[in-house]
Design an enzyme around this catalytic site. Structure first.
Site, PDB file in Angstrom:
ATOM      1  N   GLY A 124      -3.776  -4.267  -2.045  1.00 33.48           N
ATOM      2  CA  GLY A 124      -4.126  -3.205  -1.454  1.00 33.48           C
ATOM      3  C   GLY A 124      -4.709  -1.820  -1.886  1.00 33.48           C
TER       4      GLY A 124
ATOM      5  N   CYS B 197       0.817  -6.977  13.576  1.00 35.64           N
ATOM      6  CA  CYS B 197       0.555  -7.235  15.082  1.00 35.64           C
ATOM      7  C   CYS B 197      -0.036  -8.614  15.274  1.00 35.64           C
ATOM      8  CB  CYS B 197      -0.100  -6.354  16.048  1.00 35.64           C
ATOM      9  SG  CYS B 197       0.792  -4.772  15.918  1.00 35.64           S
TER      10      CYS B 197
ATOM     11  N   HIS C 203     -11.036  -1.614  11.621  1.00 40.37           N
ATOM     12  CA  HIS C 203     -10.036  -2.448  11.228  1.00 40.37           C
ATOM     13  C   HIS C 203     -10.064  -3.650  12.153  1.00 40.37           C
ATOM     14  CE1 HIS C 203      -5.630  -2.371   9.706  1.00 40.37           C
ATOM     15  NE2 HIS C 203      -6.126  -3.423   9.075  1.00 40.37           N
TER      16      HIS C 203
ATOM     17  N   TYR D  67      -0.911  -3.718  -7.210  1.00 37.56           N
ATOM     18  CA  TYR D  67      -0.638  -4.576  -5.679  1.00 37.56           C
ATOM     19  C   TYR D  67      -2.032  -4.550  -5.222  1.00 37.56           C
ATOM     20  CZ  TYR D  67      -0.096  -5.307  -0.842  1.00 37.56           C
ATOM     21  OH  TYR D  67      -0.064  -5.606   0.298  1.00 37.56           O
TER      22      TYR D  67
ATOM     23  N   LYS E 271      -2.911  -9.944  13.567  1.00 35.89           N
ATOM     24  CA  LYS E 271      -4.329  -9.958  13.418  1.00 35.89           C
ATOM     25  C   LYS E 271      -4.922 -11.568  13.044  1.00 35.89           C
ATOM     26  CE  LYS E 271      -7.014  -6.736  11.908  1.00 35.89           C
ATOM     27  NZ  LYS E 271      -6.333  -5.812  11.123  1.00 35.89           N
TER      28      LYS E 271
ATOM     29  N   ARG F  43       1.856 -12.209  -0.298  1.00 27.96           N
ATOM     30  CA  ARG F  43       0.663 -12.325   0.183  1.00 27.96           C
ATOM     31  C   ARG F  43      -0.076 -13.562  -0.330  1.00 27.96           C
ATOM     32  NH1 ARG F  43      -1.810  -8.299   3.648  1.00 27.96           N
ATOM     33  NH2 ARG F  43      -0.226  -6.730   3.769  1.00 27.96           N
TER      34      ARG F  43
ATOM     35  N   LYS G 291      -9.635  -2.348   1.396  1.00 30.54           N
ATOM     36  CA  LYS G 291      -9.347  -1.080   2.217  1.00 30.54           C
ATOM     37  C   LYS G 291     -10.119   0.153   1.697  1.00 30.54           C
ATOM     38  CE  LYS G 291      -6.087  -3.312   4.865  1.00 30.54           C
ATOM     39  NZ  LYS G 291      -6.372  -3.634   6.262  1.00 30.54           N
TER      40      LYS G 291
ATOM     41  N   ARG H 148       0.905  -1.233  -0.146  1.00 35.32           N
ATOM     42  CA  ARG H 148      -0.070   0.062   0.053  1.00 35.32           C
ATOM     43  C   ARG H 148       0.959   1.180   0.252  1.00 35.32           C
ATOM     44  NH1 ARG H 148      -2.080   0.944   4.236  1.00 35.32           N
ATOM     45  NH2 ARG H 148      -1.482  -0.760   5.601  1.00 35.32           N
TER      46      ARG H 148
ATOM     47  N   SER I 273      -1.416  -3.120  11.576  1.00 34.75           N
ATOM     48  CA  SER I 273      -0.942  -3.936  10.759  1.00 34.75           C
ATOM     49  C   SER I 273       0.366  -4.583  11.143  1.00 34.75           C
ATOM     50  CB  SER I 273      -0.410  -3.209   9.320  1.00 34.75           C
ATOM     51  OG  SER I 273      -1.815  -2.651   8.970  1.00 34.75           O
TER      52      SER I 273
ATOM     53  N   ASP J  78      -9.918  -9.144   9.381  1.00 36.12           N
ATOM     54  CA  ASP J  78      -9.263  -7.576   9.091  1.00 36.12           C
ATOM     55  C   ASP J  78     -10.309  -6.671   9.040  1.00 36.12           C
ATOM     56  OD1 ASP J  78      -6.988  -6.405   8.189  1.00 36.12           O
ATOM     57  OD2 ASP J  78      -7.903  -5.991   6.160  1.00 36.12           O
TER      58      ASP J  78
HETATM   59  C1  OXD Z   1      -2.995  -4.206   6.445  1.00 38.06           C
HETATM   60  C2  OXD Z   1      -3.511  -5.163   5.776  1.00 38.06           C
HETATM   61  O1  OXD Z   1      -1.985  -3.566   6.036  1.00 38.06           O
HETATM   62  O2  OXD Z   1      -4.338  -5.899   5.977  1.00 38.06           O
HETATM   63  O3  OXD Z   1      -3.545  -3.619   7.080  1.00 38.06           O
HETATM   64  O4  OXD Z   1      -2.803  -5.353   4.477  1.00 38.06           O
HETATM   65 MN    MN Z   2      -5.255  -4.673   7.683  1.00 41.50          MN
END
Ligand code: OXD
Ligand code: MN
Length: 590
Positions: free
Chosen positions: A201, A252, A228, A199, A254, A373, A208, A70, A250, A279
């Protein structure tokens, strides 16, 4: 054409007149059409087929090496006024931005095909779902949108023939020039423009761009929330399931938390964890007054490196079929994929994420891009919740915020009430990890993990949270903060994390049900150390006590940081949050 909706037809006509494609293909979502598109992408080299026995239905794609993530500095919220975008977003006047974009889109699809993608964010037909239409010149986008959304003609049926309530997304790869890359949102016009990127994102506009940036703005106007957040359910041995939403910046973990495997001590009693989303959560007050959540997505766009049988077996199994891999290593010996942190056997005869020959046994360069990814369907996930497609969503008992803090935040604490919980979310922060022993990195504030994703003024966003609390009253979920990342003086993580995080979630649910006591501290309610189940863990009560300590000096410094951060929002900062900050300071100095 798949719809009689005049608003859709008019907009698509305008996009065709602007981009001047050679052909227009409406995506109905049929397997036949998708199969033909996969074959076309493979024949042109845009995608590669992988081992049909080991990875059936899986494809590999490489983006341009300058187009791998992103791009926050190229992302704009083009609200009618700068004030509406707020101090944390890049802003440009919508007309000025269109004057830049329009010539770039003019004829950009010359000789190419334009794909018109109807999709629903959320289960088709749910009152909580919303429709989008994306036009793009990329088959990669079509195939990813098929995994990440409910794509195809049913989305148009859901929209109906007259509604104008759909998000318009225009994407063109153009020539991928990073200097001319733009990801622009026009919240008042329900529209998104993306150009010069391929890409995920930046180009899967349902994710997003729509489900967070545009939807957060819609949610403010319509009385709901786009967040989020992951959504998970914990089922007790009696078969009752309680749901938790959690927001982390991002990187951490999730996806790992959303798919966690219960530790032995809970598994053997019959506890189970179910994933609803990893997400994004859309949250609305239900008829019963409680807060209900859906995951608007239909798949996972997860970071590959670090995903392995120990960190997240459920994610790994999710990617075993019908998955698109982007920028990972291609193992040429058996036509499979690899990434750093998958296992200790990197392939010798392989191509790296740029497509160059790569020998994992000798190379010092990374084989997979750190942001490589997998795009995998939610239905593949072994622990997908049976409520995943429920149009009502799931009722939320607790909201959990978190970040990466070496010393400041304790393992877990509960806010005093909803408003204090909004304060706790607004001061969320993560530290950049510092290599030196015990050193504390730079603090990056990321309120509710929404800093890069809030489509309007964050001061108004905080006010909207406070407003939601008033509506929910005593039916509001309880709000907590967790920190899995406390380190010792040598910089090692103290808490084991991963599946053991469930021990903390269990205290959280006990609190929600009034089954656990708490200790009142300056920052909120903390568990009594003996109330966190440590059975089967290599951690003693004293270590847990350390994990729960609150250092008033560190918190006073943090309060100064919050003060400075809050200053950005000027008089848009709700007075309530300033009061909460002042009360925190008072409690710290007592
Ligand atoms: C982020 C993602 O960057 O989910 O939060 O890709
Ligand atoms: Mn995310």
């Amino acid at each position: 054409m798949l719809t009689n909706n005049k608003n859709v037809l008019k907009w698509v006509d305008e996009m065709v007149a602007l981009c001047k494609p050679a052909n227009v293909v409406w995506i109905d979502g049929s397997e036949e059409q998708l199969k033909a598109l996969r074959e076309e992408a493979v024949s042109t080299g845009e995608m590669e087929e992988l081992n049909s026995e080991k990875l059936p239905g899986c494809l590999l794609h490489r983006t341009d090496p300058t187009d791998v993530a992103r791009v926050e500095d190229r992302t704009f919220i083009c609200s009618n006024t700068k004030e509406n975008a707020g101090p944390t977003n890049n802003w440009k006047d919508p007309e000025e931005m269109w004057a830049i974009l329009e010539p770039m889109y003019d004829g950009v699809m010359d000789g190419k095909t334009m794909y018109v993608i109807p999709y629903s964010m959320g289960p088709i037909g749910s009152k909580m779902s919303k429709v989008g239409v994306e036009v793009t010149d990329s088959i990669y986008v079509v195939l990813n949108m098929d995994i990440m959304t409910r794509m195809g003609k049913d989305a148009f049926v859901h929209l109906g023939d007259t509604s104008n309530d759909f998000v318009r997304g225009l994407h063109a790869k153009a020539d991928l020039d990073p200097e001319k890359r733009y990801i622009c949102h026009f919240p008042e016009k329900n529209s998104i423009c993306s150009i010069n990127s391929g890409y995920g994102g930046n180009v899967l506009l349902g994710k997003k761009c729509f489900a967070l940036r545009i939807a957060s703005y819609q949610g403010k106007n319509e009385g709901w929330m786009a967040e989020h957040m992951l959504i998970l359910g914990i089922e007790n041995p009696q078969g009752e399931v309680k749901y938790i939403c959690a927001a982390f910046p991002s990187a951490c973990g999730k996806t790992n938390l959303a798919m966690l495997i219960p530790p032995e001590i809970y598994a053997k009693q019959g506890y189970k964890v179910w994933t609803v989303g990893d997400d994004i959560a859309w949250l609305r007050q239900g008829d019963d007054g409680r807060l209900w959540a859906i995951n608007p997505e239909n798949g996972f766009f997860g970071v590959a490196p670090g995903t392995n049988l120990k960190s997240n077996p459920n994610a790994l199994h999710t990617t075993e079929k019908d998955t698109i891999f982007t920028n990972v290593v291609h193992n040429l010996d058996n036509d499979t994929v690899w990434w750093e942190g998958l296992d200790k056997n990197p392939p010798k005869h392989a191509l790296d994420w740029k497509g160059n020959p790569w020998d994992g046994t000798t190379s010092t360069e990374k084989g997979a891009h750190p942001n490589s990814r997998f795009t995998a369907p939610a239905r593949n996930c072994p622990c997908i919740s049976k409520e995943f497609n429920n149009p009502q969503g799931v009722p939320i008992s607790a909201i959990v915020f978190g970040g990466r803090r070496a010393k400041t935040a304790p393992l877990v604490y509960q806010s005093f009430d909803w408003d204090h919980g909004v304060f706790v979310g607004s001061i969320m922060a993560s530290e950049t990890t510092a290599a030196a022993a015990g050193a504390v990195g730079v603090v990056r504030r990321d309120p509710m993990a929404m800093l890069p994703f809030c489509g309007y003024h964050m001061g108004d966003y905080f006010a909207h949270w406070l407003e939601m609390g008033k509506k929910l009253g005593d039916k509001a979920p309880k709000i907590f903060n967790v920190n899995w990342f406390r380190t010792d003086d040598e910089g090692h993580f103290i808490w084991p994390g991963f599946g053991d995080n469930m021990r903390v979630l269990m205290w959280i649910l006990d609190r929600c049900e009034g089954k656990a006591d708490a200790v009142e501290t300056a920052i909120g309610y903390e568990p009594k150390p003996e109330d966190i189940n440590l059975e089967g863990l290599n951690i003693d009560l004293d270590t847990l006590k350390d994990l729960l300590t609150v250092d008033p000096q560190l918190w006073k410094e943090d309060a100064d940081g919050i003060e400075a951060f809050y200053a950005k929002f000027g008089d848009k900062l709700p007075a309530k949050l300033r009061e909460e900050l002042n009360s925190l300071k008072d409690r710290l100095s007592k």
